[in-house]
Motif scaffolding. Structure first.
Motif, PDB file in Angstrom:
ATOM      1  N   LYS A  42       0.827  -1.210   0.000  1.00  0.00           N
ATOM      2  CA  LYS A  42       0.000   0.000   0.000  1.00  0.00           C
ATOM      3  C   LYS A  42       0.858   1.256   0.000  1.00  0.00           C
ATOM      4  O   LYS A  42       1.779   1.405   0.794  1.00  0.00           O
ATOM      5  N   ASN A  43       0.547   2.157  -0.920  1.00  0.00           N
ATOM      6  CA  ASN A  43       1.216   3.456  -1.011  1.00  0.00           C
ATOM      7  C   ASN A  43       0.226   4.459  -1.593  1.00  0.00           C
ATOM      8  O   ASN A  43       0.077   4.550  -2.812  1.00  0.00           O
ATOM      9  N   PRO A  44      -0.486   5.222  -0.740  1.00  0.00           N
ATOM     10  CA  PRO A  44      -1.514   6.159  -1.225  1.00  0.00           C
ATOM     11  C   PRO A  44      -0.979   7.203  -2.195  1.00  0.00           C
ATOM     12  O   PRO A  44      -1.728   7.757  -2.996  1.00  0.00           O
ATOM     13  N   LYS A  45       0.338   7.476  -2.144  1.00  0.00           N
ATOM     14  CA  LYS A  45       0.916   8.504  -3.007  1.00  0.00           C
ATOM     15  C   LYS A  45       1.327   7.968  -4.377  1.00  0.00           C
ATOM     16  O   LYS A  45       1.592   8.753  -5.291  1.00  0.00           O
ATOM     17  N   LYS A  46       1.399   6.637  -4.511  1.00  0.00           N
ATOM     18  CA  LYS A  46       1.847   6.055  -5.774  1.00  0.00           C
ATOM     19  C   LYS A  46       0.947   4.882  -6.148  1.00  0.00           C
ATOM     20  O   LYS A  46       1.071   3.792  -5.572  1.00  0.00           O
ATOM     21  N   ALA A  47       0.062   5.116  -7.093  1.00  0.00           N
ATOM     22  CA  ALA A  47      -0.814   4.044  -7.554  1.00  0.00           C
ATOM     23  C   ALA A  47      -0.013   2.964  -8.261  1.00  0.00           C
ATOM     24  O   ALA A  47       1.036   3.235  -8.845  1.00  0.00           O
ATOM     25  N   PHE A  48      -0.500   1.739  -8.196  1.00  0.00           N
ATOM     26  CA  PHE A  48       0.103   0.606  -8.891  1.00  0.00           C
ATOM     27  C   PHE A  48      -0.796   0.290 -10.083  1.00  0.00           C
ATOM     28  O   PHE A  48      -1.986   0.015  -9.919  1.00  0.00           O
ATOM     29  N   VAL A  49      -0.230   0.330 -11.289  1.00  0.00           N
ATOM     30  CA  VAL A  49      -1.020   0.163 -12.506  1.00  0.00           C
ATOM     31  C   VAL A  49      -0.473  -0.997 -13.337  1.00  0.00           C
ATOM     32  O   VAL A  49       0.716  -1.036 -13.650  1.00  0.00           O
ATOM     33  N   VAL A  50      -1.364  -1.942 -13.654  1.00  0.00           N
ATOM     34  CA  VAL A  50      -1.047  -2.996 -14.612  1.00  0.00           C
ATOM     35  C   VAL A  50      -1.626  -2.538 -15.946  1.00  0.00           C
ATOM     36  O   VAL A  50      -2.836  -2.501 -16.123  1.00  0.00           O
ATOM     37  N   GLU A  51      -0.781  -2.168 -16.884  1.00  0.00           N
ATOM     38  CA  GLU A  51      -1.258  -1.571 -18.130  1.00  0.00           C
ATOM     39  C   GLU A  51      -0.819  -2.391 -19.340  1.00  0.00           C
ATOM     40  O   GLU A  51       0.088  -3.220 -19.263  1.00  0.00           O
ATOM     41  N   ASN A  52      -1.512  -2.135 -20.464  1.00  0.00           N
ATOM     42  CA  ASN A  52      -1.209  -2.820 -21.726  1.00  0.00           C
ATOM     43  C   ASN A  52      -1.170  -4.330 -21.545  1.00  0.00           C
ATOM     44  O   ASN A  52      -0.335  -5.024 -22.115  1.00  0.00           O
ATOM     45  N   SER A  53      -2.080  -4.830 -20.715  1.00  0.00           N
ATOM     46  CA  SER A  53      -2.107  -6.265 -20.419  1.00  0.00           C
ATOM     47  C   SER A  53      -3.442  -6.862 -20.857  1.00  0.00           C
ATOM     48  O   SER A  53      -4.222  -7.349 -20.053  1.00  0.00           O
ATOM     49  N   GLY A  54      -3.712  -6.812 -22.154  1.00  0.00           N
ATOM     50  CA  GLY A  54      -4.951  -7.390 -22.652  1.00  0.00           C
ATOM     51  C   GLY A  54      -6.036  -6.354 -22.844  1.00  0.00           C
ATOM     52  O   GLY A  54      -5.782  -5.238 -23.271  1.00  0.00           O
ATOM     53  N   ALA A  55      -7.261  -6.736 -22.474  1.00  0.00           N
ATOM     54  CA  ALA A  55      -8.428  -5.910 -22.783  1.00  0.00           C
ATOM     55  C   ALA A  55      -8.558  -4.682 -21.905  1.00  0.00           C
ATOM     56  O   ALA A  55      -9.199  -3.709 -22.279  1.00  0.00           O
ATOM     57  N   PHE A  56      -7.967  -4.701 -20.701  1.00  0.00           N
ATOM     58  CA  PHE A  56      -8.153  -3.561 -19.796  1.00  0.00           C
ATOM     59  C   PHE A  56      -6.929  -3.344 -18.911  1.00  0.00           C
ATOM     60  O   PHE A  56      -6.090  -4.233 -18.752  1.00  0.00           O
ATOM     61  N   ASP A  57      -6.848  -2.155 -18.319  1.00  0.00           N
ATOM     62  CA  ASP A  57      -5.806  -1.808 -17.362  1.00  0.00           C
ATOM     63  C   ASP A  57      -6.359  -1.915 -15.952  1.00  0.00           C
ATOM     64  O   ASP A  57      -7.568  -1.772 -15.725  1.00  0.00           O
ATOM     65  N   VAL A  58      -5.466  -2.136 -14.975  1.00  0.00           N
ATOM     66  CA  VAL A  58      -5.857  -2.260 -13.570  1.00  0.00           C
ATOM     67  C   VAL A  58      -5.110  -1.205 -12.770  1.00  0.00           C
ATOM     68  O   VAL A  58      -3.892  -1.061 -12.916  1.00  0.00           O
ATOM     69  N   ARG A  59      -5.837  -0.488 -11.894  1.00  0.00           N
ATOM     70  CA  ARG A  59      -5.220   0.563 -11.080  1.00  0.00           C
ATOM     71  C   ARG A  59      -5.583   0.330  -9.619  1.00  0.00           C
ATOM     72  O   ARG A  59      -6.763   0.233  -9.272  1.00  0.00           O
ATOM     73  N   VAL A  60      -4.558   0.235  -8.751  1.00  0.00           N
ATOM     74  CA  VAL A  60      -4.780  -0.016  -7.328  1.00  0.00           C
ATOM     75  C   VAL A  60      -3.818   0.831  -6.503  1.00  0.00           C
ATOM     76  O   VAL A  60      -2.846   1.383  -7.020  1.00  0.00           O
TER      77      VAL A  60
END
Length: 319
Positions: free
Chosen positions: A171-189
């Motif tokens: 967990k890091n509220p200042k830096k989102a974790f993004v899984v991008e360009n991985s198929g049909a959609f991106d994930v942001r947490v």
């Protein structure tokens, strides 16, 4: 002082491990040396594995910050002056130390788009990766993870996934974790745990805990724990439904989950995992079904469980 010793001092001055106090002492020595003793700058940098280009604007900026003057004023015939050479030597050292500092801090980047790290699981086991932000990624067999950003310097932690992986994000509220360009959609947490599948035919996210945002173009949905999200390309929309989070990530513990699965399909899976064993299937059991768990990394144990379930040998190794 010999030129080899002066060259060593130059390199030590440029090293990020040298203390400020040592740099002051080195600079004093270099400024007091004779002109003929000064080493050539190319000799100093020879062998340094730094592919850095300093443009004219940045050179002028560094020069002005040190001298208060522009780098390219009207030509003055004083370059042979001993005092000028000493000042130039000090300026070169200081300028390159600033350059090395900027490069190490990520301000100057010779190849910004190059992935920081690549991880690939070529084994039959689950491969666990620990990223430098504390996040843990479990890669399924054949999966590949590309780390696209510097987690320390950049404002977003960016990765790309090919295959299937289980993410436990620090967990890091200042830096989102993004899984991008991985198929049909991106994930942001920000910090959570989820299972993600990205193959040419399947793009599915299952959330264990926390909260994630999945996005495809202008379409985006918030996923809650216990939910599964898939993107329907034909409808260009997300399908969100409740799911069994334990079953979706059983593979992390090297378990394969089967729910009324045909024995023929299980046989095919095991055969693909262990092609060198040339497994054989008792044809009498091709239409039978099996519900339970099998260890993906232990063929003998899997065969023992299956044969015990049917109280006879249904799959065996080729003799």
């Amino acid at each position: 002082m010999r030129k080899e010793e002066l060259t060593f001092l130059y390199k030590k001055f440029l090293s990020p491990e040298t203390s400020d106090r040592d740099r002051e002492l080195i600079l004093t020595i270099l400024q007091d040396c004779d002109e003929q003793d000064l080493p050539n700058l190319e000799e100093v940098l020879k062998g340094e594995n730094k592919n850095i280009v300093l443009n004219d604007h940045k050179s002028d900026e560094i020069f002005a910050s040190i001298t208060g003057e522009k780098l390219y004023p009207a030509v003055r015939p004083i370059w042979k002056s001993k005092v000028f050479l000493r000042a130039a030597a000090a300026l070169i050292i200081t300028g390159f130390s600033i350059l090395f500092y900027l490069n190490n801090r990520g301000i100057i980047n010779s190849d910004h788009n190059k992935p920081e790290s690549n991880f690939e699981n070529t084994t039959k086991f689950v491969k666990q990766i620990k990223l430098n932000d504390g996040s843990t990624i479990s890669l399924k067999q054949g999966a590949k993870l590309l780390v696209l950003s510097d987690f320390v310097q950049d404002t977003i932690r960016r990765v790309q996934l090919i295959g299937e992986a289980f993410f436990e994000i620090s967990k890091n509220p200042k830096k989102a974790f993004v899984v991008e360009n991985s198929g049909a959609f991106d994930v942001r947490v920000l910090g959570t745990a989820f299972n993600l599948i990205n193959t040419p035919y399947k793009n599915i996210l299952v959330l264990n805990h926390g909260k994630v945002q999945v996005k495809s173009g202008l379409k985006q949905v918030i996923i809650l724990p216990g939910q599964k999200a898939a993107f329907d390309k034909s409808k260009q929309s997300f399908e969100v439904s409740p799911t069994d989070t334990i079953e979706s990530s059983n593979w992390i513990n090297n378990l394969l989950a089967f729910d009324r699965e045909p024995i023929q399909k299980i046989f095919s899976d095991l055969n693909s995992l262990y092609p060198e064993q040339r497994l054989r299937l008792n044809e009498k059991f091709e239409a039978e079904i099996f519900t339970g768990y099998l260890p993906s990394n232990d063929l003998d144990k899997s065969l023992e469980i299956l044969n015990r379930a049917f109280n006879t040998t249904i799959i065996y190794k080729h003799q």
